[in-house]
Design an enzyme around this catalytic site. Structure first.
Site, PDB file in Angstrom:
ATOM      1  N   LEU A   1       0.824  -1.218   0.000  1.00 21.84           N
ATOM      2  CA  LEU A   1       0.000   0.000   0.000  1.00 21.84           C
ATOM      3  C   LEU A   1       0.860   1.271   0.000  1.00 21.84           C
ATOM      4  O   LEU A   1       0.339   2.363  -0.131  1.00 21.84           O
ATOM      5  CB  LEU A   1      -0.965  -0.019   1.192  1.00 21.84           C
ATOM      6  CG  LEU A   1      -1.969  -1.182   1.178  1.00 21.84           C
ATOM      7  CD1 LEU A   1      -2.884  -1.119   2.399  1.00 21.84           C
ATOM      8  CD2 LEU A   1      -2.802  -1.193  -0.098  1.00 21.84           C
ATOM      9  N   ARG A   2       2.170   1.105   0.169  1.00 19.93           N
ATOM     10  CA  ARG A   2       3.166   2.173  -0.034  1.00 19.93           C
ATOM     11  C   ARG A   2       3.177   3.284   1.013  1.00 19.93           C
ATOM     12  O   ARG A   2       4.066   4.123   0.992  1.00 19.93           O
ATOM     13  CB  ARG A   2       3.014   2.823  -1.422  1.00 19.93           C
ATOM     14  CG  ARG A   2       3.070   1.849  -2.591  1.00 19.93           C
ATOM     15  CD  ARG A   2       4.344   1.056  -2.594  1.00 19.93           C
ATOM     16  NE  ARG A   2       4.542   0.330  -3.852  1.00 19.93           N
ATOM     17  CZ  ARG A   2       5.386  -0.684  -3.982  1.00 19.93           C
ATOM     18  NH1 ARG A   2       6.104  -1.082  -2.952  1.00 19.93           N
ATOM     19  NH2 ARG A   2       5.530  -1.296  -5.132  1.00 19.93           N
TER      20      ARG A   2
ATOM     21  N   ASP B   1       9.343  -8.957   3.242  1.00 26.95           N
ATOM     22  CA  ASP B   1       9.022  -8.989   1.813  1.00 26.95           C
ATOM     23  C   ASP B   1       9.636  -7.817   1.059  1.00 26.95           C
ATOM     24  O   ASP B   1       9.676  -6.691   1.536  1.00 26.95           O
ATOM     25  CB  ASP B   1       7.512  -9.005   1.560  1.00 26.95           C
ATOM     26  CG  ASP B   1       7.233  -9.179   0.073  1.00 26.95           C
ATOM     27  OD1 ASP B   1       7.745 -10.155  -0.491  1.00 26.95           O
ATOM     28  OD2 ASP B   1       6.570  -8.309  -0.519  1.00 26.95           O
TER      29      ASP B   1
ATOM     30  N   HIS C   1       9.742 -13.839   1.479  1.00 21.88           N
ATOM     31  CA  HIS C   1      10.153 -13.510   0.122  1.00 21.88           C
ATOM     32  C   HIS C   1      11.450 -14.278  -0.088  1.00 21.88           C
ATOM     33  O   HIS C   1      12.443 -14.017   0.583  1.00 21.88           O
ATOM     34  CB  HIS C   1      10.365 -11.994   0.023  1.00 21.88           C
ATOM     35  CG  HIS C   1      11.000 -11.529  -1.253  1.00 21.88           C
ATOM     36  ND1 HIS C   1      10.313 -10.783  -2.174  1.00 21.88           N
ATOM     37  CD2 HIS C   1      12.260 -11.690  -1.737  1.00 21.88           C
ATOM     38  CE1 HIS C   1      11.131 -10.500  -3.193  1.00 21.88           C
ATOM     39  NE2 HIS C   1      12.308 -11.036  -2.948  1.00 21.88           N
TER      40      HIS C   1
ATOM     41  N   HIS D   1       4.680 -15.543  -3.118  1.00 13.64           N
ATOM     42  CA  HIS D   1       4.718 -15.539  -4.595  1.00 13.64           C
ATOM     43  C   HIS D   1       5.616 -16.589  -5.245  1.00 13.64           C
ATOM     44  O   HIS D   1       6.632 -16.272  -5.861  1.00 13.64           O
ATOM     45  CB  HIS D   1       5.095 -14.161  -5.129  1.00 13.64           C
ATOM     46  CG  HIS D   1       6.153 -13.405  -4.359  1.00 13.64           C
ATOM     47  ND1 HIS D   1       7.356 -13.950  -4.036  1.00 13.64           N
ATOM     48  CD2 HIS D   1       6.158 -12.144  -3.871  1.00 13.64           C
ATOM     49  CE1 HIS D   1       8.063 -13.050  -3.376  1.00 13.64           C
ATOM     50  NE2 HIS D   1       7.353 -11.956  -3.251  1.00 13.64           N
TER      51      HIS D   1
ATOM     52  N   ASP E   1       0.102  -9.568  -4.955  1.00 16.66           N
ATOM     53  CA  ASP E   1       1.353  -8.817  -4.850  1.00 16.66           C
ATOM     54  C   ASP E   1       1.179  -7.433  -5.495  1.00 16.66           C
ATOM     55  O   ASP E   1       2.079  -6.938  -6.181  1.00 16.66           O
ATOM     56  CB  ASP E   1       2.524  -9.590  -5.480  1.00 16.66           C
ATOM     57  CG  ASP E   1       3.881  -9.035  -5.082  1.00 16.66           C
ATOM     58  OD1 ASP E   1       3.938  -8.099  -4.257  1.00 16.66           O
ATOM     59  OD2 ASP E   1       4.895  -9.517  -5.619  1.00 16.66           O
TER      60      ASP E   1
ATOM     61  N   HIS F   1       3.493   1.575  -8.816  1.00 12.16           N
ATOM     62  CA  HIS F   1       4.594   2.522  -9.012  1.00 12.16           C
ATOM     63  C   HIS F   1       4.077   3.657  -9.892  1.00 12.16           C
ATOM     64  O   HIS F   1       3.097   3.486 -10.617  1.00 12.16           O
ATOM     65  CB  HIS F   1       5.779   1.846  -9.712  1.00 12.16           C
ATOM     66  CG  HIS F   1       6.471   0.818  -8.876  1.00 12.16           C
ATOM     67  ND1 HIS F   1       7.196   1.133  -7.750  1.00 12.16           N
ATOM     68  CD2 HIS F   1       6.551  -0.531  -8.991  1.00 12.16           C
ATOM     69  CE1 HIS F   1       7.689   0.021  -7.210  1.00 12.16           C
ATOM     70  NE2 HIS F   1       7.305  -0.996  -7.942  1.00 12.16           N
TER      71      HIS F   1
ATOM     72  N   PHE G   1      10.693  -3.077  -9.647  1.00 13.74           N
ATOM     73  CA  PHE G   1       9.905  -4.290  -9.864  1.00 13.74           C
ATOM     74  C   PHE G   1       8.466  -4.079  -9.386  1.00 13.74           C
ATOM     75  O   PHE G   1       8.225  -3.397  -8.403  1.00 13.74           O
ATOM     76  CB  PHE G   1      10.495  -5.447  -9.038  1.00 13.74           C
ATOM     77  CG  PHE G   1      11.826  -5.948  -9.518  1.00 13.74           C
ATOM     78  CD1 PHE G   1      11.884  -6.878 -10.545  1.00 13.74           C
ATOM     79  CD2 PHE G   1      13.007  -5.521  -8.934  1.00 13.74           C
ATOM     80  CE1 PHE G   1      13.120  -7.384 -10.978  1.00 13.74           C
ATOM     81  CE2 PHE G   1      14.244  -6.007  -9.356  1.00 13.74           C
ATOM     82  CZ  PHE G   1      14.296  -6.939 -10.379  1.00 13.74           C
ATOM     83  N   GLY G   2       7.504  -4.703 -10.054  1.00 14.17           N
ATOM     84  CA  GLY G   2       6.142  -4.754  -9.508  1.00 14.17           C
ATOM     85  C   GLY G   2       5.065  -4.305 -10.466  1.00 14.17           C
ATOM     86  O   GLY G   2       5.300  -3.445 -11.324  1.00 14.17           O
TER      87      GLY G   2
HETATM   88 ZN    ZN Z   1       8.098 -10.224  -2.435  1.00 15.13          ZN
END
Ligand code: ZN
Length: 424
Positions: A62-63, A151, A178, A231, A304, A308, A322-323
């Site tokens: 959720l950043r 993670d 992770h 993941h 996940d 961004h 990544f993401g």
């Molecule tokens: Zn991860």
């Protein structure tokens, strides 16, 4: 409130027409649609739509705090509600990292202010997720953390992981990992394979994930902790988890929609909307993940969700973070790819996104039964729509699924009987 004429899955996975009566935030009655229903309170006509328990996503970013330009707890929670999720568990790799009781409290406060979905915070295993010093597990549990994870990065030291598992076991808490051995990754942006070769990129090997999975299974066996693998993306990880379960080690695992749908061969070009960690692997790995999900080796589906900004993703395959975002496409993607063509039963997909995460993490939700919280999602299985990131409630528009034509879109979401999302 009464939700009338909804299509509901029964225990055999067959759809039946039901009226669902909700009182004080709880499912108070489930009636056969043939029976007369007392028309009191709000009436929601659900004829022709699927009603399922609210979806649960145990792996999201959720950043907030620290990266509010990517997402906030409020925008993330709204995106989740729009995607049909009613409970989400957020990762601690914020700034500051969720490694203190204060930050756990902050996440809970922000989630309550947003007043949308249920937000369950994870806390970090190590301070600042640096892998050097354990956090105060007892204080973090006391503050409301539901499990421990670094993670975003793997815990590189086996001793550190073992100490964490011992402590978590004493507190009856899960360790969520992770899995990534940094010495095998060294700045590679995509998986080893045809795409990396074609574009002269360094590749992330499968062993970088599976080595940690194997190590942590042994540590889980030694400590007795509930170990949950994040993941899963490789054939080797699926194999190790399957074997561990067969001999009774307390391991559970999750898989993301993109690792069930896409392989590295599908990456169309140097577009960072196809860059995520773990990366898209080979077709063989995708098939192994699907098989693992079907036989229960992989217990649950998670998104996940990793928003961004467009500027960050525009930096290109090597430099972009990544993401990808996940909430608003997860159910329609899997429904369209696997259930609509008859490969999976609808009940399997629903179970892996509701009852199974509730079982694995001991949550009091995820079932459509009398007495359960009225966390509910209504889904239109018929209307086909294209994925359009401009319509996302999330601040993040980073998805590889733009333009995909999908069915199975959530149209209304309730949390404790309260509508938190309604289409149009
Ligand atoms: Zn991860």
């Amino acid at each position: 409130m009464i939700i009338k004429n909804a299509s509901v899955l029964n225990e055999e996975g067959v759809l039946e027409r039901k009226h669902i009566v909700v009182q004080d935030g709880v499912i108070s009655k489930i009636q056969d649609a043939a029976e007369a229903v007392e028309e009191a309170g709000e009436i929601v006509e659900a004829e022709g739509k699927l009603l399922i328990p609210g979806l649960i996503d145990m792996h999201v970013h959720l950043r907030e705090p620290g990266f509010e330009h990517k997402e906030t707890i409020e925008t993330g929670a709204r995106s989740a509600a729009k995607g049909g999720f009613t409970t989400i568990a957020c990762m601690p790799n914020t700034r500051p990292v969720t490694d203190s009781a204060e930050i756990v409290q902050l996440v809970k406060d922000k989630a309550r202010e947003a007043g949308l979905v249920k937000v369950l915070p994870y806390a970090a295993i190590t301070k600042n997720e640096l892998g050097r010093e354990l956090t105060d597990f007892a204080a973090l549990k006391e503050a409301g953390a539901i499990g421990f994870t670094d993670d975003g990065v793997g815990v590189q030291s086996a001793q550190m992981m073992k100490d964490a598992m011992k402590l978590a076991k004493e507190l009856d808490m899960p360790v969520i990992a992770h899995c990534e051995d940094n010495s095998l990754v060294e700045g590679a942006p995509v998986a080893e394979g045809t795409f990396a070769d074609k574009h002269g990129l360094k590749g992330i090997p499968n062993e970088s994930e599976a080595i940690h999975v194997g190590r942590d299974i042994l540590l889980s066996e030694a400590t007795g902790v509930h170990y949950h693998v994040c993941h899963v993306s490789t054939e080797q990880s699926v194999r190790l988890i399957r074997q561990a379960k067969q001999i009774g080690i307390k391991v559970t695992a999750e898989v993301c929609p993109h690792h069930l749908l896409l392989s590295e061969e599908d990456i169309p070009g140097m577009d960072a909307n196809w860059k995520m960690n773990p990366p898209l692997r080979s077709r063989r790995d995708v098939e192994a993940c699907i098989e693992g999900l079907l036989d229960g080796t992989l217990d649950i589906i998670v998104t996940d969700h990793a928003p961004h900004s467009e500027e960050e993703k525009a930096k290109g395959m090597q430099l972009a973070p990544f993401g990808i975002v996940g909430f608003e496409t997860a159910f329609p993607l899997l429904y369209t790819a696997f259930v609509a063509p008859g490969k999976w039963d609808l009940s399997l997909l629903v179970q892996r996104m509701t009852a199974d995460p509730a079982r694995v993490f001991r949550l009091n939700t995820g079932s459509l039964t009398v007495g359960a919280p009225a966390d509910l999602t209504l889904i239109d299985l018929n209307e086909e729509k294209e994925v359009d990131p401009a319509t996302f409630a999330s601040k993040g528009h980073n998805t590889p699924f733009t333009g995909w034509k999908l069915k199975g879109w959530p149209v209304k979401t309730w949390v404790d009987g309260r509508a938190v999302w309604s289409e149009a």
